[in-house]
Design a protein around this motif. Sequence first.
Motif, PDB file in Angstrom:
ATOM      1  N   UNK A   1      21.446 -13.614 -21.590  1.00 45.57           N
ATOM      2  CA  UNK A   1      20.942 -14.710 -22.425  1.00 45.57           C
ATOM      3  C   UNK A   1      20.526 -15.940 -21.632  1.00 45.57           C
ATOM      4  N   UNK A   2      21.004 -16.065 -20.409  1.00 42.29           N
ATOM      5  CA  UNK A   2      20.664 -17.222 -19.584  1.00 42.29           C
ATOM      6  C   UNK A   2      19.402 -16.990 -18.758  1.00 42.29           C
ATOM      7  N   UNK A   3      18.910 -15.748 -18.705  1.00 45.63           N
ATOM      8  CA  UNK A   3      17.931 -15.355 -17.691  1.00 45.63           C
ATOM      9  C   UNK A   3      16.503 -15.562 -18.174  1.00 45.63           C
ATOM     10  N   UNK A   4      15.842 -16.539 -17.619  1.00 45.40           N
ATOM     11  CA  UNK A   4      14.463 -16.843 -17.975  1.00 45.40           C
ATOM     12  C   UNK A   4      13.540 -15.684 -17.622  1.00 45.40           C
ATOM     13  N   UNK A   5      13.683 -15.147 -16.430  1.00 39.57           N
ATOM     14  CA  UNK A   5      12.811 -14.047 -16.013  1.00 39.57           C
ATOM     15  C   UNK A   5      13.020 -12.816 -16.881  1.00 39.57           C
ATOM     16  N   UNK A   6      14.261 -12.567 -17.284  1.00 36.11           N
ATOM     17  CA  UNK A   6      14.533 -11.408 -18.117  1.00 36.11           C
ATOM     18  C   UNK A   6      13.842 -11.462 -19.466  1.00 36.11           C
ATOM     19  N   UNK A   7      13.689 -12.659 -20.010  1.00 30.70           N
ATOM     20  CA  UNK A   7      12.983 -12.824 -21.286  1.00 30.70           C
ATOM     21  C   UNK A   7      11.462 -12.814 -21.100  1.00 30.70           C
ATOM     22  N   UNK A   8      10.984 -13.490 -20.067  1.00 33.75           N
ATOM     23  CA  UNK A   8       9.549 -13.756 -19.985  1.00 33.75           C
ATOM     24  C   UNK A   8       8.760 -12.663 -19.282  1.00 33.75           C
ATOM     25  N   UNK A   9       9.415 -11.727 -18.603  1.00 35.03           N
ATOM     26  CA  UNK A   9       8.677 -10.655 -17.923  1.00 35.03           C
ATOM     27  C   UNK A   9       8.753  -9.329 -18.673  1.00 35.03           C
TER      28      UNK A   9
ATOM     29  N   UNK B   1      21.264 -24.029 -15.908  1.00 37.76           N
ATOM     30  CA  UNK B   1      20.268 -24.897 -16.544  1.00 37.76           C
ATOM     31  C   UNK B   1      19.618 -24.097 -17.663  1.00 37.76           C
ATOM     32  N   UNK B   2      19.765 -24.522 -18.918  1.00 37.66           N
ATOM     33  CA  UNK B   2      19.109 -23.805 -20.023  1.00 37.66           C
ATOM     34  C   UNK B   2      17.595 -23.832 -19.858  1.00 37.66           C
ATOM     35  N   UNK B   3      16.978 -22.677 -19.993  1.00 33.73           N
ATOM     36  CA  UNK B   3      15.549 -22.557 -19.744  1.00 33.73           C
ATOM     37  C   UNK B   3      14.771 -22.323 -21.035  1.00 33.73           C
ATOM     38  N   UNK B   4      13.502 -22.732 -21.061  1.00 34.41           N
ATOM     39  CA  UNK B   4      12.645 -22.444 -22.217  1.00 34.41           C
ATOM     40  C   UNK B   4      12.509 -20.941 -22.436  1.00 34.41           C
ATOM     41  N   UNK B   5      12.285 -20.567 -23.697  1.00 34.31           N
ATOM     42  CA  UNK B   5      11.985 -19.192 -24.071  1.00 34.31           C
ATOM     43  C   UNK B   5      13.186 -18.259 -23.886  1.00 34.31           C
ATOM     44  N   UNK B   6      14.410 -18.813 -23.787  1.00 27.73           N
ATOM     45  CA  UNK B   6      15.613 -17.991 -23.678  1.00 27.73           C
ATOM     46  C   UNK B   6      16.557 -18.317 -24.835  1.00 27.73           C
ATOM     47  N   UNK B   7      17.593 -17.501 -24.973  1.00 25.89           N
ATOM     48  CA  UNK B   7      18.536 -17.684 -26.074  1.00 25.89           C
ATOM     49  C   UNK B   7      19.315 -18.984 -25.985  1.00 25.89           C
TER      50      UNK B   7
ATOM     51  N   UNK C   1       3.766 -23.524 -28.499  1.00 23.71           N
ATOM     52  CA  UNK C   1       2.434 -22.918 -28.568  1.00 23.71           C
ATOM     53  C   UNK C   1       2.168 -21.948 -27.423  1.00 23.71           C
ATOM     54  N   UNK C   2       3.165 -21.728 -26.581  1.00 23.04           N
ATOM     55  CA  UNK C   2       3.073 -20.761 -25.484  1.00 23.04           C
ATOM     56  C   UNK C   2       3.959 -19.575 -25.847  1.00 23.04           C
ATOM     57  N   UNK C   3       3.369 -18.403 -25.957  1.00 21.73           N
ATOM     58  CA  UNK C   3       4.113 -17.232 -26.425  1.00 21.73           C
ATOM     59  C   UNK C   3       4.348 -16.233 -25.296  1.00 21.73           C
ATOM     60  N   UNK C   4       5.603 -15.873 -25.106  1.00 24.93           N
ATOM     61  CA  UNK C   4       5.949 -14.797 -24.174  1.00 24.93           C
ATOM     62  C   UNK C   4       6.038 -13.457 -24.891  1.00 24.93           C
ATOM     63  N   UNK C   5       5.665 -13.432 -26.174  1.00 25.31           N
ATOM     64  CA  UNK C   5       5.684 -12.240 -27.033  1.00 25.31           C
ATOM     65  C   UNK C   5       7.091 -11.869 -27.498  1.00 25.31           C
ATOM     66  N   UNK C   6       8.069 -12.709 -27.190  1.00 17.84           N
ATOM     67  CA  UNK C   6       9.417 -12.525 -27.733  1.00 17.84           C
ATOM     68  C   UNK C   6       9.572 -13.522 -28.877  1.00 17.84           C
ATOM     69  N   UNK C   7       9.802 -13.022 -30.076  1.00 16.16           N
ATOM     70  CA  UNK C   7       9.819 -13.881 -31.261  1.00 16.16           C
ATOM     71  C   UNK C   7      10.919 -14.934 -31.180  1.00 16.16           C
ATOM     72  N   UNK C   8      10.605 -16.140 -31.653  1.00 13.32           N
ATOM     73  CA  UNK C   8      11.617 -17.197 -31.681  1.00 13.32           C
ATOM     74  C   UNK C   8      12.772 -16.818 -32.613  1.00 13.32           C
TER      75      UNK C   8
END
Length: 651
Positions: free
Chosen positions: A287-295, A466-472, A577-584
């Motif tokens: 849940x902390x991993x930015x790369x895991x969500x965005x790639x 550090x909490x990252x955008x687009x992650x849980x 407005x930037x989508x990583x294709x993982x729904x909010x």
Amino acid sequence: MLTPQQIEARLERVLLTVQKPGRYVGGEFNAVHKDWDSIQTKVAFLFPDIYDLGVSNVGLKILYDQINQRDDALAERAYLPWLDFEEIMRANEIPLYALESKHPLIDFDIIGISIPYETLYTNTLNALDLAGIPVKSAARGPEHPLIIAGGHTCTNPEPMHAFIDAYVVGEGEEVIHDIVDTVQAYSRFPVDSSQQHNGKTVKRESLLKALAQIPGVYVPSLYKVNYMDDGTIAETIPLVEEAPARVLKRIVAKLPPPPTDFIVPNIKIVHNRATVEVMRGCTRGCRFCHAGFTTRPVRERSVEEVLDAAEKAIASTGFEEVSFLSLSSSDYTGIAELVEAVSERFPDEKMSISLPSLRVESVSVDLMEGLKKHRTAGFTLAPEAATERMRKIINKFITDEQLLDTAREIYSRGWTTIKLYFMIGHPSETLEDVQAIIDLSNKVLAEGRKAIGGKAKLNLGVGTFVPKPQTSFQWVSVDNFEQINTKQNLLKKELGRGIKLAWTDPEDTIIEAFLSRGDRRLADVIYTAWKNGAKFDAWGDQRRYDIWMDAFAEHNLDPTFYTHRQRRVDEIFPWEHISTAVHKKFIFEDYRQSLEGLIRVDCREQCFACGILPIFKDLRRENPGDIWMCPEVKSRKPKTAMQPDELITIN
């Protein structure tokens, strides 16, 4: 602006007066040199840090290779000079130049900047200024290069919106060609004579609108942000019809052949080895991993393709070490087969293998036995948290016994060093959870001493979350100075002898935190901080925290608004407005599960309908097969909606 010949002449007079002049001369083996005058489109790839770090950047290696495969384009490289050479460049009016041709960067049509982490923001401004290019996008005209940025930070591009003409959101192998093609098309459109540049006719505003229509390209100047009274975002809206309401990231369905003719650096660098990317994406769902969500999604290369690439890379460079890259190398399905195949392919050669990141639960005995043959210096494992409660919260669940068993097997096979990565500052963490890091680390070292005695070593890297955008965890706050110092002091005091501890400076954490989740107002802060001397913020001896705080004060902004504030459930984020294709919705419900201490299993075992599969259904249809590491792809029965038994209901 100086010609390449004039730059060469000035370099001859000054290079021997600086540290490591090999950083600035170019001419490396495997560098690509093309005839400048016969090429239509010139692209410079810039890494906004020193050569020693930038020359091994994998993303720029890939894009450099992609562009130089074209007959109508060339790619060259530039890096930021260190302080001593920057001073000389400014004193001698030497602009930032590309290593291959010595052309100043302002001569190029496109400058592509890789920004993998936020503490490169002021360096980026400094590089543009050194190049003689207006730092702010609005001040550039048709005579200036197009400034494109890519990298992980582009999932929240807003803090740098004022300085970048266009962002690439997602993967660049295909979109970089779309950008080059668009620039070439617009160079042929006639406009008034004031727009002429090098025989080309580019109208910048029209070009930006055209770029905005390329999937995965975000042009910030074509959007407007409105704010609520409390300072949060009300909406981000496009100003022109060419700009989409949401920019969806680009992915490549099938990873293209990896580059193998790597540039052999002139000097010793941080990662002086051949690299082959074996897998992209991750299915673990930490849940902390930015790369895991965005790639997402996971795509793999075959063992044979990886092996062939490694063989070509070794032959073309002479390197004696090859690194097999992915977010978690041991999760690559063919990792044991690959390691064994390397032994068979290079039986008489001293070949060292590097696996940069290994998961405790996927390190097998077979893998360890295979790696023994290849002079691997040590093992790096990343448990991240040391208590069962915290591992459930971050969705990286292993038992202490699994870690100790793995450590025991590693030490007993002759390795002397294990490195463990932990983080402090996870949501709801207590000092008891930090004490558990100490206790577990002492137990790991004890296993090593049982196996090999005093030769056993344990290196402990403890970062601050550090909490990252687009992650849980994008809703949570970061620890404040007092909390960080208390936890770090406990670690420094209580860790046993024989354990080497590395930690993150609290100031570095706070700077990263406000830049990571900042909005457009941060652009003024970044600009002011840079003007007042902030640069090389990732370097501990160069970081100037006071400059950043003064910049916030000058613009009447409170940094704690971005760092220590818990976000509202319904808050609109700057990156909405930037989508990583993982729904909010999926991300929020995963956050809710973390509060309950519930875990999700690996996505390879069960699909949780994060959004990736239906959004990229057309790509999957065009590229079927086992390159997609998702169970629903293999069964051809993708879920299209969340299942009630898998997720917490939002009231």
